[in-house]
Design a protein around this motif. Structure first.
Motif, PDB file in Angstrom:
ATOM      1  N   SER A  75       1.283  -1.090  -0.212  1.00  0.00           N
ATOM      2  CA  SER A  75       0.119  -0.020   0.385  1.00  0.00           C
ATOM      3  C   SER A  75       0.758   1.255   0.111  1.00  0.00           C
ATOM      4  CB  SER A  75      -0.768   0.353   1.304  1.00  0.00           C
ATOM      5  OG  SER A  75      -0.474  -0.169   1.969  1.00  0.00           O
ATOM      6  N   ILE A  76       2.385   1.175  -0.269  1.00  0.00           N
ATOM      7  CA  ILE A  76       3.142   2.137  -0.568  1.00  0.00           C
ATOM      8  C   ILE A  76       2.678   3.048  -1.478  1.00  0.00           C
ATOM      9  CG2 ILE A  76       4.594   1.283  -2.078  1.00  0.00           C
ATOM     10  CD1 ILE A  76       6.753   2.267  -0.088  1.00  0.00           C
ATOM     11  N   GLN A  77       2.566   4.681  -1.524  1.00  0.00           N
ATOM     12  CA  GLN A  77       1.879   5.689  -2.084  1.00  0.00           C
ATOM     13  C   GLN A  77       2.653   5.998  -3.305  1.00  0.00           C
ATOM     14  OE1 GLN A  77       1.192   8.890   0.278  1.00  0.00           O
ATOM     15  NE2 GLN A  77       1.012  10.402  -1.716  1.00  0.00           N
ATOM     16  N   LYS A  78       3.066   5.297  -4.521  1.00  0.00           N
ATOM     17  CA  LYS A  78       4.180   5.959  -5.571  1.00  0.00           C
ATOM     18  C   LYS A  78       3.542   6.754  -6.202  1.00  0.00           C
ATOM     19  CE  LYS A  78       4.428   0.722  -6.746  1.00  0.00           C
ATOM     20  NZ  LYS A  78       3.222   0.104  -5.751  1.00  0.00           N
ATOM     21  N   ARG A  79       2.583   7.269  -6.568  1.00  0.00           N
ATOM     22  CA  ARG A  79       2.720   8.760  -6.489  1.00  0.00           C
ATOM     23  C   ARG A  79       2.878  10.302  -5.959  1.00  0.00           C
ATOM     24  NH1 ARG A  79      -2.359   7.624  -9.381  1.00  0.00           N
ATOM     25  NH2 ARG A  79      -2.722   6.689  -8.529  1.00  0.00           N
ATOM     26  N   LEU A  80       2.712  11.312  -6.079  1.00  0.00           N
ATOM     27  CA  LEU A  80       2.922  12.301  -5.196  1.00  0.00           C
ATOM     28  C   LEU A  80       1.487  12.591  -4.955  1.00  0.00           C
ATOM     29  CD1 LEU A  80       6.204  14.255  -6.672  1.00  0.00           C
ATOM     30  CD2 LEU A  80       5.326  13.516  -3.946  1.00  0.00           C
ATOM     31  N   ASN A  81       0.635  13.268  -5.472  1.00  0.00           N
ATOM     32  CA  ASN A  81      -0.759  13.106  -5.608  1.00  0.00           C
ATOM     33  C   ASN A  81      -1.406  12.854  -5.735  1.00  0.00           C
ATOM     34  OD1 ASN A  81       0.565  16.519  -5.666  1.00  0.00           O
ATOM     35  ND2 ASN A  81       1.056  16.229  -7.467  1.00  0.00           N
ATOM     36  N   VAL A  82      -1.786  12.217  -5.074  1.00  0.00           N
ATOM     37  CA  VAL A  82      -3.216  10.945  -4.369  1.00  0.00           C
ATOM     38  C   VAL A  82      -4.141  12.014  -3.659  1.00  0.00           C
ATOM     39  CG1 VAL A  82      -2.397   9.122  -4.681  1.00  0.00           C
ATOM     40  CG2 VAL A  82      -1.956  10.177  -2.875  1.00  0.00           C
ATOM     41  N   LYS A  83      -5.298  11.290  -4.062  1.00  0.00           N
ATOM     42  CA  LYS A  83      -6.471  12.119  -3.233  1.00  0.00           C
ATOM     43  C   LYS A  83      -6.858  11.282  -1.354  1.00  0.00           C
ATOM     44  CE  LYS A  83      -9.302  14.146  -7.026  1.00  0.00           C
ATOM     45  NZ  LYS A  83      -8.683  13.293  -8.231  1.00  0.00           N
ATOM     46  N   LYS A  84      -6.768  10.033  -1.937  1.00  0.00           N
ATOM     47  CA  LYS A  84      -6.788   9.104  -0.911  1.00  0.00           C
ATOM     48  C   LYS A  84      -5.882   9.477  -0.038  1.00  0.00           C
ATOM     49  CE  LYS A  84      -7.705   4.704  -0.292  1.00  0.00           C
ATOM     50  NZ  LYS A  84      -6.520   3.591  -0.129  1.00  0.00           N
ATOM     51  N   ALA A  85      -5.678   9.776   1.203  1.00  0.00           N
ATOM     52  CA  ALA A  85      -4.794   9.228   2.396  1.00  0.00           C
ATOM     53  C   ALA A  85      -4.033   7.785   2.809  1.00  0.00           C
ATOM     54  CB  ALA A  85      -5.600   9.666   3.803  1.00  0.00           C
ATOM     55  N   PRO A  86      -2.592   8.133   2.695  1.00  0.00           N
ATOM     56  CA  PRO A  86      -1.459   6.652   2.767  1.00  0.00           C
ATOM     57  C   PRO A  86      -2.150   5.843   3.530  1.00  0.00           C
ATOM     58  CG  PRO A  86      -0.521   8.699   2.611  1.00  0.00           C
ATOM     59  CD  PRO A  86      -1.920   9.644   2.609  1.00  0.00           C
ATOM     60  N   SER A  87      -2.485   4.862   3.353  1.00  0.00           N
ATOM     61  CA  SER A  87      -3.110   3.930   4.362  1.00  0.00           C
ATOM     62  C   SER A  87      -1.397   3.376   5.369  1.00  0.00           C
ATOM     63  CB  SER A  87      -3.944   3.054   4.205  1.00  0.00           C
ATOM     64  OG  SER A  87      -3.211   1.938   2.919  1.00  0.00           O
ATOM     65  N   GLY A  88      -0.828   3.801   4.808  1.00  0.00           N
ATOM     66  CA  GLY A  88       0.539   2.554   5.677  1.00  0.00           C
ATOM     67  C   GLY A  88       1.144   1.506   5.246  1.00  0.00           C
ATOM     68  N   ILE A  89       2.894   1.109   5.461  1.00  0.00           N
ATOM     69  CA  ILE A  89       2.895   0.070   5.315  1.00  0.00           C
ATOM     70  C   ILE A  89       2.857  -1.074   6.501  1.00  0.00           C
ATOM     71  CG2 ILE A  89       4.241   0.991   3.216  1.00  0.00           C
ATOM     72  CD1 ILE A  89       6.520   1.015   5.121  1.00  0.00           C
ATOM     73  N   CYS A  90       3.141  -0.825   7.835  1.00  0.00           N
ATOM     74  CA  CYS A  90       3.192  -1.686   8.140  1.00  0.00           C
ATOM     75  C   CYS A  90       2.440  -2.109   9.238  1.00  0.00           C
ATOM     76  CB  CYS A  90       4.568  -1.158   9.422  1.00  0.00           C
ATOM     77  SG  CYS A  90       4.858  -2.486  10.588  1.00  0.00           S
ATOM     78  N   HIS A  91       1.729  -3.169   9.706  1.00  0.00           N
ATOM     79  CA  HIS A  91       1.050  -3.559  10.736  1.00  0.00           C
ATOM     80  C   HIS A  91       1.437  -2.978  11.722  1.00  0.00           C
ATOM     81  CE1 HIS A  91       3.777  -7.433  10.533  1.00  0.00           C
ATOM     82  NE2 HIS A  91       3.148  -7.446  11.297  1.00  0.00           N
ATOM     83  N   CYS A 136       2.652  -0.332  13.340  1.00  0.00           N
ATOM     84  CA  CYS A 136       2.814   0.853  13.800  1.00  0.00           C
ATOM     85  C   CYS A 136       2.582   1.554  12.000  1.00  0.00           C
ATOM     86  CB  CYS A 136       3.928   1.655  13.540  1.00  0.00           C
ATOM     87  SG  CYS A 136       5.344   1.785  12.152  1.00  0.00           S
ATOM     88  N   ARG A 137       2.326   3.020  12.327  1.00  0.00           N
ATOM     89  CA  ARG A 137       1.394   3.752  11.096  1.00  0.00           C
ATOM     90  C   ARG A 137       2.147   4.818  10.318  1.00  0.00           C
ATOM     91  NH1 ARG A 137      -2.084   7.487  14.698  1.00  0.00           N
ATOM     92  NH2 ARG A 137      -2.277   9.259  13.290  1.00  0.00           N
ATOM     93  N   ALA A 138       3.875   4.036  10.494  1.00  0.00           N
ATOM     94  CA  ALA A 138       4.983   4.629   8.914  1.00  0.00           C
ATOM     95  C   ALA A 138       4.028   4.756   7.403  1.00  0.00           C
ATOM     96  CB  ALA A 138       5.798   3.016   9.325  1.00  0.00           C
ATOM     97  N   ALA A 139       4.488   5.579   7.397  1.00  0.00           N
ATOM     98  CA  ALA A 139       4.278   5.873   5.910  1.00  0.00           C
ATOM     99  C   ALA A 139       2.693   6.717   5.773  1.00  0.00           C
ATOM    100  CB  ALA A 139       4.109   4.526   5.242  1.00  0.00           C
ATOM    101  N   GLN A 140       1.878   6.538   6.864  1.00  0.00           N
ATOM    102  CA  GLN A 140       0.620   7.580   6.234  1.00  0.00           C
ATOM    103  C   GLN A 140       1.132   8.576   7.020  1.00  0.00           C
ATOM    104  OE1 GLN A 140      -1.943   6.174   9.650  1.00  0.00           O
ATOM    105  NE2 GLN A 140      -2.375   4.597   8.911  1.00  0.00           N
ATOM    106  N   SER A 141       0.400  10.118   6.945  1.00  0.00           N
ATOM    107  CA  SER A 141       0.520  11.188   6.407  1.00  0.00           C
ATOM    108  C   SER A 141       1.346  11.469   7.740  1.00  0.00           C
ATOM    109  CB  SER A 141      -0.714  12.415   6.112  1.00  0.00           C
ATOM    110  OG  SER A 141      -1.710  11.979   5.149  1.00  0.00           O
ATOM    111  N   GLY A 142       2.703  12.188   7.473  1.00  0.00           N
ATOM    112  CA  GLY A 142       3.253  13.152   8.414  1.00  0.00           C
ATOM    113  C   GLY A 142       4.283  12.100   9.437  1.00  0.00           C
ATOM    114  N   ILE A 143       3.670  10.941   8.832  1.00  0.00           N
ATOM    115  CA  ILE A 143       4.506   9.699   9.428  1.00  0.00           C
ATOM    116  C   ILE A 143       5.940   8.527   8.468  1.00  0.00           C
ATOM    117  CG2 ILE A 143       4.697   7.936  11.192  1.00  0.00           C
ATOM    118  CD1 ILE A 143       2.035   8.734  11.731  1.00  0.00           C
TER     119      ILE A 143
END
Ligand SMILES: [Zn+2]
Length: 529
Positions: free
Chosen positions: A234-250, A252-259
């Motif tokens: 679920s890693i965010q590949k593009r810069l501009n996406v409408k949906k908030a990134p869900s994170g990559i790790c079960h 912790c919340r790494a790769a969510q907005s601001g983390i």
């Protein structure tokens, strides 16, 4: 002789007649079937325990070569004492306080799942269980023998230390049969519950329990069995996406907005405060429901694996860039000529140091570097190739200096750190003492700092090198856990205690068998008679 006479038209049936019926070479383990799915046989954990107890071989799960009742109890008591330092709030300790089980007769278990390549190269899923305790890594001398020895479960034939639960053909669990997969997972989770709740009694009436402390496998399996909302894919590949990134790790919340998960150069990354703060389960999960755990940390049952994280992940990313940089050090003209020169160096090194090279040459294709606009990264699937290439790089870094390439100077420091870390782990026992946690944690952090530095320097100079992909986040978790154990002055389980490496060999065997037999049914039948 009798086996040689078996026909090749239906080798499974014929060899069964000889090996199983005539020579009785199958193990006497009760075969069950999936509820409502009579076509899918399974070997329950409880059936395996019945077998172990009837045949007096439970000592294998204690990491012993011979039965020794008193020592077995001492080892289990010591195991859970250490485990309590790692997971003080684990539910097993409440069960013990309530007098519902006896830790001296509780065997820790891990479940491993993975896909092998079966018949006509279709996926063939294999689920097995094993104890974290075994005979270490082999070839070890000078280690002090202790009464309650606890070594990682690597050495020995995997048929003697990995125990098959079930195999599924792709068509049994692919999309149209996904409900079968759910039934299967639920059944295994229920079996695991029976093991800690009821346990199995020996013929003379002594009760033993089995406690599944972890689920291991590659990241796709963790994702599939956990049904997580957050995973590597679920890693965010593009810069501009409408949906908030869900994170990559079960965890912790790494790769969510601001983390950021890329915040590698610190011992206190922002994601640390987000561990277990948001459930990662997309649906109610049978394992989270049925297995004992630390309250609020059910996700921790799914463990990252050193082998997939490093050999099949971070090392391939690191090596891709280092080999690309090495090729640029060669004086020859074209890119292919430079790789040819690098290949000669690699082959010579393999020859001089009696190492198997696995590949005849190092090419730009091997690191997915057809264009310099692409980030190079190893494209191989063999963990041993990563190992030998890391050693090759380490040797070059020890004997050469690369004054004109600052990235290679950093890469040398990174290599030294991670090789030392890895070697340390492969020489250690199942439990790392606080000081050992400090040493390995520091080395892993050093590698991460150098990698992070290389990635940002490459970026500043517009070069696509040292890619940052989710697997490096798993290494960060390992580093943080080790260092935290040191800070708290407690032991920590060796990351290799949760490794899939030996299990990979195990799943290869029934999968290979599935490629060779003709009967169109799940392989379990032919595998255990
Ligand atoms: Zn994480």
């Amino acid at each position: 002789m009798d086996v040689a006479h078996c026909g090749i038209s239906n080798p499974e049936r014929d060899s069964q007649r000889v090996l199983v019926k005539r020579f009785q070479l199958s193990l006497d383990i009760e075969k069950s079937h999936l509820e409502n799915e009579p076509g899918i046989p399974i070997l329950r954990m409880q059936s395996w325990f019945d077998f172990f107890l009837k045949n007096s071989c439970l000592h294998i799960l204690h990491g012993l070569r011979q039965r020794h009742d008193v020592r077995e109890k001492a080892i289990m008591a010591a195991f859970w004492r250490n485990f309590r330092e790692v997971c003080p709030n684990h539910e097993i300790f409440q069960r013990e306080t309530d007098g519902l089980l006896c830790l001296e007769r509780c065997i820790p278990l891990q479940i491993h799942g993975d896909e092998g390549r079966g018949r006509r190269h279709t996926a063939h899923f294999v689920l097995s269980m094993h104890s974290p305790l075994g005979f270490g890594f082999g070839k070890q001398t000078g280690k002090k023998r202790t009464w309650t020895k606890m070594e990682c479960n690597f050495s020995g034939h995997t048929f003697t230390n990995r125990f098959l639960l079930a195999t599924l053909r792709k068509k049994d669990y692919s999309d149209q049969n996904s409900s079968k997969w759910d039934c299967f997972m639920t059944e295994v989770a229920r079996d695991a519950r029976f093991m800690w709740e009821t346990g199995v009694a020996s013929p003379d009436g002594v009760r033993y329990w089995g406690v599944v402390i972890g689920i291991i496998g590659d990241w796709p399996f963790l994702h599939k069995s956990g049904v997580f909302t957050r995973s590597f894919n679920s890693i965010q590949k593009r810069l501009n996406v409408k949906k908030a990134p869900s994170g990559i790790c079960h965890l912790c919340r790494a790769a969510q907005s601001g983390i950021e998960f890329e915040q590698l150069a610190t011992r206190r990354p922002d994601w640390l405060a987000t561990e277990f703060t948001e459930s990662a389960f997309a649906t109610p999960n049978p394992f989270a429901y049925h297995l004992l755990q630390e309250p609020g940390k059910a996700e921790a049952l799914w463990c990252f694996d050193w082998f997939h994280t490093m050999h099949l992940g971070v090392c391939k990313q690191y090596l891709g860039s280092v080999l690309a940089l090495f090729s640029e050090q060669e004086p020859e003209g074209t890119i292919d000529e430079r790789f040819a020169a690098l290949s000669v160096k690699f082959r010579n090194w393999c020859h001089q140091h009696s190492r198997r090279g696995y590949v005849s040459k190092i090419s730009k294709e091997m690191i997915g570097w057809d264009k310099t606009s692409l980030f190079p990264c190893g494209t191989w699937h063999k963990g041993d190739l990563s190992t030998v290439l890391m050693e090759f790089c380490e040797h070059r870094f020890q004997h050469e200096t690369f004054h004109d390439e600052p990235l290679l100077q950093l890469a040398a420091e990174a290599c030294e750190a991670i090789q030392a870390c890895s070697r340390f782990l492969y020489r250690s026992s199942l439990w790392l003492q606080p000081e050992q946690c400090r040493v390995t944690g520091e080395l892993a952090f050093k590698f991460l700092r150098r990698y992070s530095e290389m990635a940002s320097r490459a970026k500043c100079t517009g070069r696509n090198l040292f890619v940052l992909q989710p697997k490096i986040h798993c290494l960060h978790h390992f580093a943080v856990s080790l260092f935290s154990a040191y800070k708290r002055n407690v032991v920590e389980m060796n990351p290799l205690g949760k490794s899939c490496q030996p299990s990979e060999d195990f799943i290869g065997r029934p999968a290979r068998l599935a490629r060779r037999v003709t009967a169109q049914r799940p392989v379990l039948a032919s595998y255990h008679g």
